[in-house]
Design an enzyme around this catalytic site. Structure first.
Site, PDB file in Angstrom:
ATOM      1  N   ARG A 163     -28.685 -16.712 -14.342  1.00 36.46           N
ATOM      2  CA  ARG A 163     -28.263 -15.698 -14.210  1.00 36.46           C
ATOM      3  C   ARG A 163     -29.344 -15.069 -15.760  1.00 36.46           C
ATOM      4  O   ARG A 163     -28.104 -13.501 -16.070  1.00 36.46           O
ATOM      5  CB  ARG A 163     -26.848 -15.092 -13.990  1.00 36.46           C
ATOM      6  CG  ARG A 163     -26.453 -15.504 -12.966  1.00 36.46           C
ATOM      7  CD  ARG A 163     -27.403 -14.596 -11.604  1.00 36.46           C
ATOM      8  NE  ARG A 163     -26.594 -15.398  -9.935  1.00 36.46           N
ATOM      9  CZ  ARG A 163     -27.118 -15.620  -9.431  1.00 36.46           C
ATOM     10  NH1 ARG A 163     -27.842 -16.997  -9.586  1.00 36.46           N
ATOM     11  NH2 ARG A 163     -26.316 -15.756  -8.201  1.00 36.46           N
ATOM     12  N   SER A 234     -20.404 -11.314  -6.692  1.00 36.66           N
ATOM     13  CA  SER A 234     -19.879 -12.238  -8.050  1.00 36.66           C
ATOM     14  C   SER A 234     -19.946 -11.460  -9.493  1.00 36.66           C
ATOM     15  O   SER A 234     -20.554 -11.631 -10.087  1.00 36.66           O
ATOM     16  CB  SER A 234     -20.978 -14.028  -8.404  1.00 36.66           C
ATOM     17  OG  SER A 234     -21.049 -14.785  -7.942  1.00 36.66           O
ATOM     18  N   GLU A 331     -20.367 -11.402 -14.590  1.00 34.10           N
ATOM     19  CA  GLU A 331     -21.908 -11.090 -14.726  1.00 34.10           C
ATOM     20  C   GLU A 331     -22.450 -10.152 -14.903  1.00 34.10           C
ATOM     21  O   GLU A 331     -23.927  -9.347 -14.292  1.00 34.10           O
ATOM     22  CB  GLU A 331     -21.923 -12.681 -13.103  1.00 34.10           C
ATOM     23  CG  GLU A 331     -23.522 -12.051 -12.529  1.00 34.10           C
ATOM     24  CD  GLU A 331     -23.879 -12.784 -11.796  1.00 34.10           C
ATOM     25  OE1 GLU A 331     -24.529 -10.918 -11.213  1.00 34.10           O
ATOM     26  OE2 GLU A 331     -23.462 -13.397 -10.527  1.00 34.10           O
TER      27      GLU A 331
END
Ligand code: EPU
Length: 335
Positions: A163, A234, A331
Site C-alpha cells: 500500500r 479499508s 491507508e
C-alpha cells in the site's frame, strides 16, 4: 469543450465518503495537454495542487483552498508486445479488469471491484486476495508539476511496497500519473491461496472467470458499496510486526491471524481482527460509523463530516494502541 477552471466546486460527488467540502478551484482534466495550463494557473495564484481520481481513498476534513486536478482522461490500448496493455489514468479500474478478462489478458482478476481509477492504482499499489498491482506493472507516464515535463517511470522508480509507493512521499506529490502500462499473461495465472477465496471456490473449477466472479461475490458481501453508503474501503493498513511481538501477543490471543511477509522476521496481521476484539463493529460517532460487517471500514452513516470520521478513527487507533501496543497507520489519504 474548451478547458476551463471552475471555482468553488462542491466535492461531494468527487469523494467516495461523500463528505461535502468545497474546492476553491477545480479542473476536469480530459486531455493531459491541459495540465500545462493548469500548472501555470496554480503557479500564478500560488495554489497548492491536489490530484484526484474517483476520490475513493481520500477523506476531506476541510475545504480545499487550492486547485484540484480531477484526472478524467480515457483510453485503453493493447500494445504490440504479448500481453502488454496501456490504460489512461482516468479509466475506471474495475472496468479495466473486465476489459482484460474479455480480451484474454490474465492476472488481475483478484483485483476486481477495487474502487477508483487506473491512475490511483499505483499510488497505493492496490492489492487484494494475494495479488498486488506491482506484479504486473511495467511503467507509467507522469506529468511533473515542478518542471512541466512528461516522463516515464519504471517499476524501480515507483518504489512499490505494501500500500505504498514514491507517490505517497513528498517527492511524488508533484507527479500526476497520466497512464499505466501493465504486462499481463496470455495464459491463465491463478492465485487462489487467500483463505476466503479458496473457500469460495470449493467445488468449482478455478478459471480466470470463476476467480473474478468469486472475488466480486466476496467483496460485495463484505464491503459496502460506496454508491449506497459512503466509505473508502479499508481505513487503516494492516500492521507489520516482528515475529517476537506476534509470539507475545499470541500468549494472550492464541487466535490472532498472521501472514508471512518477504522478510522472515516480520509478519502482517489484520487490523480488522484487532479492532473487532475491541468491539468496534457498528459503533458510531457523529455521522460516522464502523461498518457492521467489517471493522476496518468506516462509513458515512448519517451526513458525516470528515472530522466525524477522523475522530472515530482516532478513538479506534487509540484503543488498539492501548490494548495491543500497535500503532495503526491510516491507508486513506486525509486532506
Ligand atoms: N476480520 C475480523 N473482523 C472483521 C473483519 C475481518 O476479525 O471485522 C478478520 C478476518 O476473519 C480475517 C482477517 O481479519 O482473518 C482479514 O480480513 P479480510 O480478508 O477481510 O481482509 P483485510 O485484511 O481486512 C485486506 C485489504 C483489503 C482487501 C482484503 C482482501 C488492507 C488494508 N486491506 O483487508 O483491501 O480487499 O485484504 O485481500 O490491506 C482496501 O485496501 O481498501 C481493501 C479493501
Amino acid at each position: 469543450m474548451a478547458f476551463e477552471i471552475q471555482e468553488q466546486v462542491d466535492l461531494t460527488p468527487y469523494n467516495s465518503f461523500g463528505v461535502s467540502q468545497v474546492a476553491a478551484y477545480f479542473a476536469d482534466i480530459q486531455d493531459p495537454a491541459d495540465l500545462s495550463q493548469a500548472r501555470e494557473f496554480a503557479a500564478s495564484k500560488r495554489l497548492s495542487v491536489l490530484v484526484l481520481g474517483q476520490g475513493s481513498n481520500t477523506l476531506f476534513i476541510n475545504d480545499f483552498p487550492g486547485l484540484i486536478l480531477y484526472m478524467n482522461n480515457r483510453g485503453r490500448q493493447i500494445l504490440p508486445g504479448a500481453g502488454m496493455l496501456r490504460a489512461a489514468a482516468g479509466e475506471n479500474w474495475h472496468e479495466l479488469v473486465m476489459f482484460c478478462l474479455q480480451n484474454s489478458l490474465y492476472g488481475i482478476e483478484n483485483l476486481a471491484l477495487i474502487p477508483g481509477t487506473v491512475g490511483a492504482a499505483p499510488i497505493q499499489n492496490i492489492g487484494a486476495y494475494g495479488v498486488e498491482l506491482d506484479q504486473f506493472f511495467v511503467e507509467l507516464e507522469v506529468f511533473d508539476l515542478k518542471t512541466g515535463e512528461i516522463r516515464h517511470m519504471s517499476k524501480a522508480d515507483c518504489q512499490f511496497a505494501y500500500r505504498d509507493s514514491i507517490f505517497k512521499q513528498d517527492l511524488g506529490q508533484k507527479l500526476v500519473v497520466l497512464s499505466v502500462t501493465l504486462q499481463l499473461s496470455l495464459e491463465p495465472v491463478l492465485e487462489i491461496g487467500y483463505t476466503g477465496l479458496k473457500d469460495a471456490l470449493v467445488g468449482q473449477e478455478a478459471t480466470p472467470q470463476s476467480v473474478f466472479d468469486a472475488v466480486c461475490a466476496i467483496r460485495s458481501s463484505k464491503l459496502p458499496d460506496p454508491k449506497q453508503i459512503g466509505n473508502a474501503g479499508s481505513f487503516f493498513k494492516n500492521p507489520v510486526i516482528s515475529r517476537s511481538k506476534l509470539v507475545s501477543l499470541r500468549e494472550l490471543y492464541p487466535e490472532l491471524p498472521a501472514w508471512d511477509t518477504e522478510d522472515a522476521e516480520l509478519v502482517k496481521i489484520p487490523a480488522a481482527w484487532l479492532l473487532d476484539q475491541k468491539g468496534w463493529k457498528g459503533r458510531q460517532r457523529g455521522g460516522a460509523a464502523v461498518h457492521e460487517d467489517h471493522a476496518l471500514v468506516l462509513v458515512n452513516r448519517d451526513n458525516a463530516s470528515g472530522e466525524d470520521v477522523v475522530l472515530l478513527a482516532q478513538d479506534m487507533s487509540s484503543s488498539v494502541l492501548q490494548s495491543f501496543g500497535i500503532a495503526l497507520q491510516t491507508e486513506v489519504r486525509i486532506i
